[in-house]
Design a protein around this motif. Sequence first.
Motif, mmCIF file in Angstrom:
data_model
loop_
_atom_site.group_PDB
_atom_site.id
_atom_site.type_symbol
_atom_site.label_atom_id
_atom_site.label_comp_id
_atom_site.label_asym_id
_atom_site.label_seq_id
_atom_site.Cartn_x
_atom_site.Cartn_y
_atom_site.Cartn_z
ATOM 1 N N LEU A 29 44.481 31.739 33.016
ATOM 2 C CA LEU A 29 44.151 33.594 32.821
ATOM 3 C C LEU A 29 45.481 33.521 33.711
ATOM 4 O O LEU A 29 45.654 33.017 35.310
ATOM 5 C CB LEU A 29 43.356 33.972 33.378
ATOM 6 N N HIS A 30 45.705 34.791 33.871
ATOM 7 C CA HIS A 30 46.657 35.463 35.051
ATOM 8 C C HIS A 30 46.850 36.643 35.013
ATOM 9 O O HIS A 30 45.511 36.961 35.200
ATOM 10 C CB HIS A 30 47.951 34.911 34.321
ATOM 11 N N LEU A 31 47.028 37.433 34.835
ATOM 12 C CA LEU A 31 47.506 39.033 35.571
ATOM 13 C C LEU A 31 47.415 40.116 35.012
ATOM 14 O O LEU A 31 46.226 40.727 35.958
ATOM 15 C CB LEU A 31 49.140 38.983 35.606
ATOM 16 N N THR A 32 46.778 39.750 33.981
ATOM 17 C CA THR A 32 45.743 41.327 33.069
ATOM 18 C C THR A 32 44.320 40.766 34.154
ATOM 19 O O THR A 32 43.999 42.089 33.911
ATOM 20 C CB THR A 32 45.687 40.866 31.480
ATOM 21 N N HIS A 33 43.740 40.199 33.341
ATOM 22 C CA HIS A 33 42.519 39.695 34.705
ATOM 23 C C HIS A 33 42.021 39.932 35.685
ATOM 24 O O HIS A 33 41.642 40.563 36.443
ATOM 25 C CB HIS A 33 42.146 38.555 33.718
ATOM 26 N N ALA A 34 43.566 39.262 36.385
ATOM 27 C CA ALA A 34 43.643 39.265 37.770
ATOM 28 C C ALA A 34 43.528 40.912 38.595
ATOM 29 O O ALA A 34 43.232 41.742 39.308
ATOM 30 C CB ALA A 34 44.232 38.538 38.463
ATOM 31 N N LEU A 35 44.130 41.554 37.441
ATOM 32 C CA LEU A 35 44.007 43.048 37.768
ATOM 33 C C LEU A 35 43.499 43.909 37.601
ATOM 34 O O LEU A 35 43.050 45.223 37.981
ATOM 35 C CB LEU A 35 45.672 43.300 37.893
ATOM 36 N N GLU A 36 42.699 43.118 36.289
ATOM 37 C CA GLU A 36 41.209 43.995 35.385
ATOM 38 C C GLU A 36 40.550 43.874 36.814
ATOM 39 O O GLU A 36 39.336 45.082 37.162
ATOM 40 C CB GLU A 36 40.836 43.902 34.073
ATOM 41 N N HIS A 37 39.954 43.346 37.024
ATOM 42 C CA HIS A 37 38.872 42.761 38.276
ATOM 43 C C HIS A 37 38.956 43.540 39.256
ATOM 44 O O HIS A 37 37.951 44.186 39.818
ATOM 45 C CB HIS A 37 38.833 41.168 38.424
ATOM 46 N N PRO A 38 39.674 44.317 40.229
ATOM 47 C CA PRO A 38 39.474 44.777 41.358
ATOM 48 C C PRO A 38 38.957 46.799 40.167
ATOM 49 O O PRO A 38 38.358 47.331 41.093
ATOM 50 C CB PRO A 38 41.178 45.288 41.840
ATOM 51 N N LEU A 39 39.801 46.779 39.126
ATOM 52 C CA LEU A 39 39.892 47.923 38.505
ATOM 53 C C LEU A 39 38.583 48.260 38.249
ATOM 54 O O LEU A 39 37.539 49.579 38.237
ATOM 55 C CB LEU A 39 40.546 47.941 37.136
ATOM 56 N N SER A 40 37.274 47.436 37.881
ATOM 57 C CA SER A 40 36.136 47.691 37.576
ATOM 58 C C SER A 40 34.841 47.353 38.956
ATOM 59 O O SER A 40 34.088 47.338 39.299
ATOM 60 C CB SER A 40 35.454 46.748 36.242
ATOM 61 N N ALA A 45 43.596 43.284 44.402
ATOM 62 C CA ALA A 45 43.935 42.146 43.965
ATOM 63 C C ALA A 45 44.279 40.619 44.502
ATOM 64 O O ALA A 45 44.120 39.256 44.116
ATOM 65 C CB ALA A 45 45.449 42.192 42.870
ATOM 66 N N PHE A 46 44.651 41.014 45.968
ATOM 67 C CA PHE A 46 45.143 39.884 46.559
ATOM 68 C C PHE A 46 43.660 39.397 47.578
ATOM 69 O O PHE A 46 43.965 38.788 48.044
ATOM 70 C CB PHE A 46 46.034 40.268 47.952
ATOM 71 N N ASP A 47 43.317 40.008 47.677
ATOM 72 C CA ASP A 47 41.960 39.483 48.797
ATOM 73 C C ASP A 47 40.636 39.361 48.388
ATOM 74 O O ASP A 47 39.957 38.432 48.859
ATOM 75 C CB ASP A 47 41.603 41.091 49.516
ATOM 76 N N THR A 48 40.721 39.655 47.225
ATOM 77 C CA THR A 48 39.583 39.261 45.844
ATOM 78 C C THR A 48 39.378 37.527 45.783
ATOM 79 O O THR A 48 40.399 37.265 45.579
ATOM 80 C CB THR A 48 39.189 40.324 44.405
ATOM 81 N N PRO A 49 37.897 37.150 46.236
ATOM 82 C CA PRO A 49 38.202 35.664 46.102
ATOM 83 C C PRO A 49 38.056 35.014 44.774
ATOM 84 O O PRO A 49 37.791 35.537 44.118
ATOM 85 C CB PRO A 49 36.906 35.251 46.965
ATOM 86 N N SER A 50 39.440 34.199 44.882
ATOM 87 C CA SER A 50 39.650 33.508 43.004
ATOM 88 C C SER A 50 40.909 34.037 42.560
ATOM 89 O O SER A 50 41.312 33.295 41.401
ATOM 90 C CB SER A 50 38.609 33.268 42.563
#
Length: 399
Positions: A272-283, A369-374
Amino acid sequence: MWEREIDIHQVAEVRTKTTTYLGAGAINKMSDIAAALTGRGIKKAVVVTGKGSYIKSGAWDVVKKALDEKGIGYVVYNKITPNPTADQVDEAVKIARDFGATAVIAIGGGSPIDAGKGVAILLAYPDQTARDLCEFKFSVEKAVPVIAVNLTHGTGTEVDRFAVITIPEKEFKPVLAFDCIYPLYSIDDPALMTLLPPDQTSYVSVDAVNHVIEAATTKAGNPLAVSLAKETIDIVARYLPQARKDPGDLAARYHLLYASLIAGVAFDNGLLHLTHALEHPLSGLKPELAHGLGLGILLPAVVKQIYPAKAGILAAILAPLVPGLQGTPDEAAQAHDGLKKWLKQVGIKQHLTEEGFTAKDIDRLVELAFDTPSLGLLLSMAPVEASRDVVRTIYEDSL
């Protein structure tokens, strides 16, 4: 339409690294699965699930009967919420250890199954905690067996090696990826999903659509991911409106479930890439946000950013949703607008502000988005440079 020739009541075995039983009535395969567990010497299991759907769906009656008949003892942990937390996983692990469980049976959608995978790892590492796991403080090479009884058609977690668990105080929602957490067996029975309301039906289906759009366009993209993406989106485009209109339509549920399954295989191979990487900070910031809804709000802005780099692939796979794309880089805005139109038709909100986000949240979202592990790995797989400016632009465009 070839789908009409498929007998949805014929339970098929779908073999990836997980053996999945797909079809109406597949829940009855739980008896065979319980027998297989006893053959492995498993005498006790922990059932990891949410507060009520495992009972309301009818899944628990069948699972309980199978375990009782095969003499497998069980303890139930039924406190998993959407976006499961490290605390919930630790609590379930303690109950399981005290009981002596040596297998995990996860019943539910993505949250209970993901939490169950975390429990399975920690049962094999008695000196570690869920926070240690989610911050990658130890090397993971083993887990006790996981059985997944799936109750939604979106996450693909019943056939893949991924799990997501939240560390609430840090607003971290990292992605775990380990070969040892492929479920041993999974059950994909559309009859267990007819109680999903229309909005939830859309959220989980849009999750599957996001899986394949990302998998087909990552740096690890491959022909399998693209082929599965085309099939997934075609199925969702045809059957999601049907399932929203008639939640009890078993054929619609079956085909959406199959689409979700192959989407899970797609991103298990293409990542995966951007959409999931950016959604995880949202939730991570707002745990009450449905994962699929957050993805749906972000998706048009992500496609707008990546379209020039992957125009041919995106035109091909998005054709059922945005007809008329020719695969030229200048179509990014057309793809963006077409996706927003389709998402609105299936009940997805258009703006993050509708979910309580404001411009003041952007800095924190970019930071997460940049600090969350993984999540850095996901960002690195994007087909364009996932710079802070690009990430900020996607969030701002989605507001």
